[in-house]
Design an enzyme around this catalytic site. Structure first.
Site, PDB file in Angstrom:
ATOM      1  N   LYS A 173     -32.898 -11.987  47.884  1.00 23.75           N
ATOM      2  CA  LYS A 173     -34.175 -11.064  48.040  1.00 23.75           C
ATOM      3  C   LYS A 173     -34.922 -11.919  47.200  1.00 23.75           C
ATOM      4  CE  LYS A 173     -35.917  -8.305  45.499  1.00 23.75           C
ATOM      5  NZ  LYS A 173     -37.320  -8.671  45.537  1.00 23.75           N
ATOM      6  N   GLU A 248     -30.256 -14.302  34.251  1.00 26.39           N
ATOM      7  CA  GLU A 248     -31.360 -15.246  33.665  1.00 26.39           C
ATOM      8  C   GLU A 248     -32.379 -14.471  33.384  1.00 26.39           C
ATOM      9  OE1 GLU A 248     -30.552 -18.058  32.584  1.00 26.39           O
ATOM     10  OE2 GLU A 248     -28.715 -18.481  33.816  1.00 26.39           O
ATOM     11  N   CYS A 282     -39.928 -18.966  31.440  1.00 24.36           N
ATOM     12  CA  CYS A 282     -39.060 -18.288  30.761  1.00 24.36           C
ATOM     13  C   CYS A 282     -38.745 -18.958  29.305  1.00 24.36           C
ATOM     14  CB  CYS A 282     -37.876 -17.593  31.277  1.00 24.36           C
ATOM     15  SG  CYS A 282     -37.000 -18.896  32.107  1.00 24.36           S
ATOM     16  N   GLU A 382     -42.413 -10.861  25.429  1.00 21.41           N
ATOM     17  CA  GLU A 382     -42.790 -12.037  26.132  1.00 21.41           C
ATOM     18  C   GLU A 382     -43.939 -11.849  26.919  1.00 21.41           C
ATOM     19  OE1 GLU A 382     -40.253 -12.367  29.496  1.00 21.41           O
ATOM     20  OE2 GLU A 382     -40.038 -14.461  29.271  1.00 21.41           O
TER      21      GLU A 382
HETATM   22  P1  NAD Z   1     -39.246  -8.745  37.535  1.00 20.29           P
HETATM   23  O1  NAD Z   1     -38.060  -8.343  36.767  1.00 20.29           O
HETATM   24  O2  NAD Z   1     -40.142  -7.750  37.843  1.00 20.29           O
HETATM   25  O3  NAD Z   1     -38.758  -9.337  38.970  1.00 20.29           O
HETATM   26  C1  NAD Z   1     -37.681 -10.450  39.166  1.00 20.29           C
HETATM   27  C2  NAD Z   1     -37.174  -9.766  40.584  1.00 20.29           C
HETATM   28  O4  NAD Z   1     -36.370  -8.631  40.185  1.00 20.29           O
HETATM   29  C3  NAD Z   1     -38.048  -9.549  41.643  1.00 20.29           C
HETATM   30  O5  NAD Z   1     -37.462 -10.062  42.973  1.00 20.29           O
HETATM   31  C4  NAD Z   1     -38.014  -8.059  41.510  1.00 20.29           C
HETATM   32  O6  NAD Z   1     -38.418  -7.466  42.999  1.00 20.29           O
HETATM   33  C5  NAD Z   1     -36.610  -7.807  41.270  1.00 20.29           C
HETATM   34  N1  NAD Z   1     -36.617  -6.540  40.609  1.00 20.29           N
HETATM   35  C6  NAD Z   1     -37.525  -5.481  40.091  1.00 20.29           C
HETATM   36  N2  NAD Z   1     -36.868  -4.401  39.540  1.00 20.29           N
HETATM   37  C7  NAD Z   1     -35.514  -4.471  40.197  1.00 20.29           C
HETATM   38  C8  NAD Z   1     -34.688  -3.416  40.056  1.00 20.29           C
HETATM   39  N3  NAD Z   1     -34.639  -2.181  39.473  1.00 20.29           N
HETATM   40  N4  NAD Z   1     -33.429  -3.843  40.990  1.00 20.29           N
HETATM   41  C9  NAD Z   1     -33.205  -5.016  41.418  1.00 20.29           C
HETATM   42  N5  NAD Z   1     -34.286  -5.859  41.618  1.00 20.29           N
HETATM   43  C10 NAD Z   1     -35.297  -5.639  40.849  1.00 20.29           C
HETATM   44  O7  NAD Z   1     -39.774 -10.087  36.933  1.00 20.29           O
HETATM   45  P2  NAD Z   1     -40.973 -10.903  37.411  1.00 20.29           P
HETATM   46  O8  NAD Z   1     -42.300 -10.324  36.781  1.00 20.29           O
HETATM   47  O9  NAD Z   1     -40.972 -11.339  38.510  1.00 20.29           O
HETATM   48  O10 NAD Z   1     -40.430 -12.390  36.451  1.00 20.29           O
HETATM   49  C11 NAD Z   1     -40.958 -12.411  35.252  1.00 20.29           C
HETATM   50  C12 NAD Z   1     -39.610 -12.307  34.473  1.00 20.29           C
HETATM   51  O11 NAD Z   1     -38.584 -13.296  34.736  1.00 20.29           O
HETATM   52  C13 NAD Z   1     -40.030 -12.812  32.905  1.00 20.29           C
HETATM   53  O12 NAD Z   1     -39.419 -11.943  32.006  1.00 20.29           O
HETATM   54  C14 NAD Z   1     -39.152 -14.182  32.737  1.00 20.29           C
HETATM   55  O13 NAD Z   1     -38.906 -14.435  31.454  1.00 20.29           O
HETATM   56  C15 NAD Z   1     -38.183 -13.924  33.627  1.00 20.29           C
HETATM   57  N6  NAD Z   1     -37.388 -15.240  33.985  1.00 20.29           N
HETATM   58  C16 NAD Z   1     -36.343 -15.861  33.304  1.00 20.29           C
HETATM   59  C17 NAD Z   1     -35.642 -16.902  33.858  1.00 20.29           C
HETATM   60  C18 NAD Z   1     -34.555 -17.404  33.205  1.00 20.29           C
HETATM   61  O14 NAD Z   1     -33.845 -18.242  33.845  1.00 20.29           O
HETATM   62  N7  NAD Z   1     -34.053 -17.251  32.196  1.00 20.29           N
HETATM   63  C19 NAD Z   1     -36.455 -17.712  34.824  1.00 20.29           C
HETATM   64  C20 NAD Z   1     -37.619 -17.116  35.466  1.00 20.29           C
HETATM   65  C21 NAD Z   1     -38.121 -15.817  34.836  1.00 20.29           C
END
Ligand code: NAD
Length: 476
Positions: A173, A248, A282, A382
């Site tokens: 997803k 991650e 990130c 962040e």
């Molecule tokens: P997000 O957590 O809102 O969304 C990430 C994914 O999770 C999306 O596909 C979203 O639909 C899904 N999601 C959201 N809520 C969920 C739930 N309750 N259950 C299951 N899935 C859910 O984050 P974002 O805004 O899309 O991405 C930014 C964040 O991701 C930042 O905090 C960044 O640091 C982190 N990030 C970390 C890494 C890493 O490798 N450490 C890499 C990229 C991004």
């Protein structure tokens, strides 16, 4: 502009209609226009995809390592063929400038493939232990993969490839904000001959589609990348069925500049490193810690460097940065810039609002704060935008204390001319990667975080191991 109809899901080797369609518009963040319509998957769509992955697991888990190496090689060939298409889609849906999209965003899809091919060659699936028992490494099963939007293909590749390499089957997803690159990835896997049911894609949101996957009783493992908030939700949802979970998550990485560093280079790469991808990485070096004797000089260089950062249309070639991904991210960044001002940090470059001439699109002014103290919101949270916080320190002990004083532990950067000092710090920094004097970890090195930055490691051999179960066999 015509809105592309992208409402189908890839399940059991074919593009199929959603069982319960729910339309969602994908925007171009540079124009705020809807460019495609996808459907948000229901629990029933997830059930259907998981069932296909479960059926396929029976045979795919029995394929040989050689078969899977050949499969990855075919994927690499097709990916390279469709490389430019991938770069263009990421530019369109994320707002990553086209030059950067070609050079970095699409390139990681090749780099990780090569890294995993090498790691798969090294992976020992059977080992004789010193005590006479045998150790087998076996695919964990059906894996639910949830990815974010900021490096869309990077994260898809870091999950799909090790799963396929180890004989797992998957339901992906991707982020609902950047689904188009993931759908092209599905097409690439299809063209490369990934057997039906091995890879499935259901678009959707977090609370319904994502949670249906995390809760699903027939999913063996969840691999998640995104915010710490959603990572915690996935972990809780997965707990009832005792799934393996890898995460991650976010970061607030320190970049420690000592007086004996090559100061000019260190400041420039620190500023541009923070602004790269519009600050949406990130592992971005978002807290620049500066030794007092060079503090004023650093501020001078940071100001000139920050002011030189161009913002521009992602469709144009060049070294500028594009908009951030969504109105939600734009507003979150504005709130944090205002919090920085209210909490007493000094604005060195940029500030709230949009850059001149960019009324349309989610463009942010590249911003640098100095005189930041590590307890301010801009030092703790962040921001995920082009916003840098500069914090002074007096000596090595204080630098280390500030560097580790964060709930996160993804990356840390050191700039010093003293290699003994660098080695001392490497041992004490609580972070998953440490980069010294502007170096970067290569493909195949483990990527992941300490503390609230996550669980597990992605990439190379460690990335493969996360998708393997371990079986000990004892014989008479
Ligand atoms: P997000 O957590 O809102 O969304 C990430 C994914 O999770 C999306 O596909 C979203 O639909 C899904 N999601 C959201 N809520 C969920 C739930 N309750 N259950 C299951 N899935 C859910 O984050 P974002 O805004 O899309 O991405 C930014 C964040 O991701 C930042 O905090 C960044 O640091 C982190 N990030 C970390 C890494 C890493 O490798 N450490 C890499 C990229 C991004």
């Amino acid at each position: 502009m015509t809105v592309q109809d992208m409402r189908k899901f890839y399940i059991d080797g074919a593009w199929v209609e959603p069982l319960q369609p729910e339309n969602f518009g994908v925007l171009n963040p540079a124009t705020e226009e809807v460019i495609a319509s996808i459907s948000l998957g229901s629990t029933e769509d997830i059930d259907r995809a998981v069932a296909a992955a479960r059926r396929a697991f029976a045979s795919f888990s029995n394929t040989s390592k050689k078969d899977r190496v050949e499969l990855l090689e075919r994927i690499l060939a097709v990916y390279k063929k469709r490389y430019d298409e991938m770069a263009e889609l990421i530019c369109l849906e994320l707002g990553a400038p086209i030059s950067m999209s070609k050079k970095s965003q699409a390139a990681v899809g090749v780099g990780h493939l090569e890294g995993f091919l090498q790691a798969l060659g090294e992976l020992k699936l059977r080992q004789e232990l010193a005590n006479g028992d045998t150790l087998l490494r076996e695919p964990v099963g059906v894996c639910g993969l949830i990815t974010p939007w900021n490096w869309p293909v990077n994260q898809v590749a870091l999950k799909v490839l090790p799963a396929l390499a180890t004989g797992c089957t998957v339901v992906l997803k991707p982020s609902e904000l950047t689904p188009l690159s993931a759908m092209l990835y599905a097409d690439i896997l299809h063209e490369a001959g990934v057997p039906k049911g091995v890879f499935n894609l259901v678009n959707g949101d977090g609370p319904v589609t994502g949670a249906s996957l995390s809760c699903h009783p027939d999913v063996d493992m969840m691999s998640f990348t995104g915010s710490t908030r959603a990572g915690v939700a996935v972990t809780k949802d997965a707990a009832d069925t005792v799934k393996k979970v890898t995460l991650e998550l976010g970061g607030k990485s320190p970049n420690i500049l000592f007086a004996d560093a090559d100061v000019d280079k260190a400041v420039k790469r620190g500023v541009f490193g923070c602004f790269y991808n519009s600050g949406q990485s990130c592992n971005a070096p978002t807290r620049m810690l500066v030794e007092r004797p060079i503090y004023d000089k650093v501020l001078e260089i940071a100001k000139t460097t920050g002011e030189s950062q161009q913002v521009g249309d992602p469709a144009l070639e060049g070294r500028h940065i594009g908009p951030v991904v969504s109105v939600l991210q734009f507003e979150r960044i504005q709130t944090l810039i205002k919090a920085g001002i209210e909490e007493g940090a000094t604005l060195l470059v940029g500030g709230a609002g949009k850059p001149d001439g960019f009324e349309t699109g989610y463009y942010v002014r590249p911003t640098i704060f100095c005189d930041v103290s590590n307890d301010m919101r801009i030092a703790r949270e962040e921001i995920f935008g082009p916003v840098l916080s500069i914090i002074p320190f007096d000596d090595e002990d204080e630098a280390l204390q500030i560097a580790n004083d964060t709930p996160y532990g993804l990356a840390a950067y050191i700039e010093t001319g003293d290699s003994d000092r660098a080695e001392r710090l490497v041992k004490k920094l609580r972070a998953g990667q440490v980069y010294i004097n502007g170096t970067e970890c290569d493909y195949g090195s483990p990527f992941g975080g300490y503390k609230m930055s996550g669980l597990g490691r992605e990439g190379g051999l460690f990335g493969l191991e996360d998708f393997l179960e371990i079986k000990a066999v004892s014989r008479p």
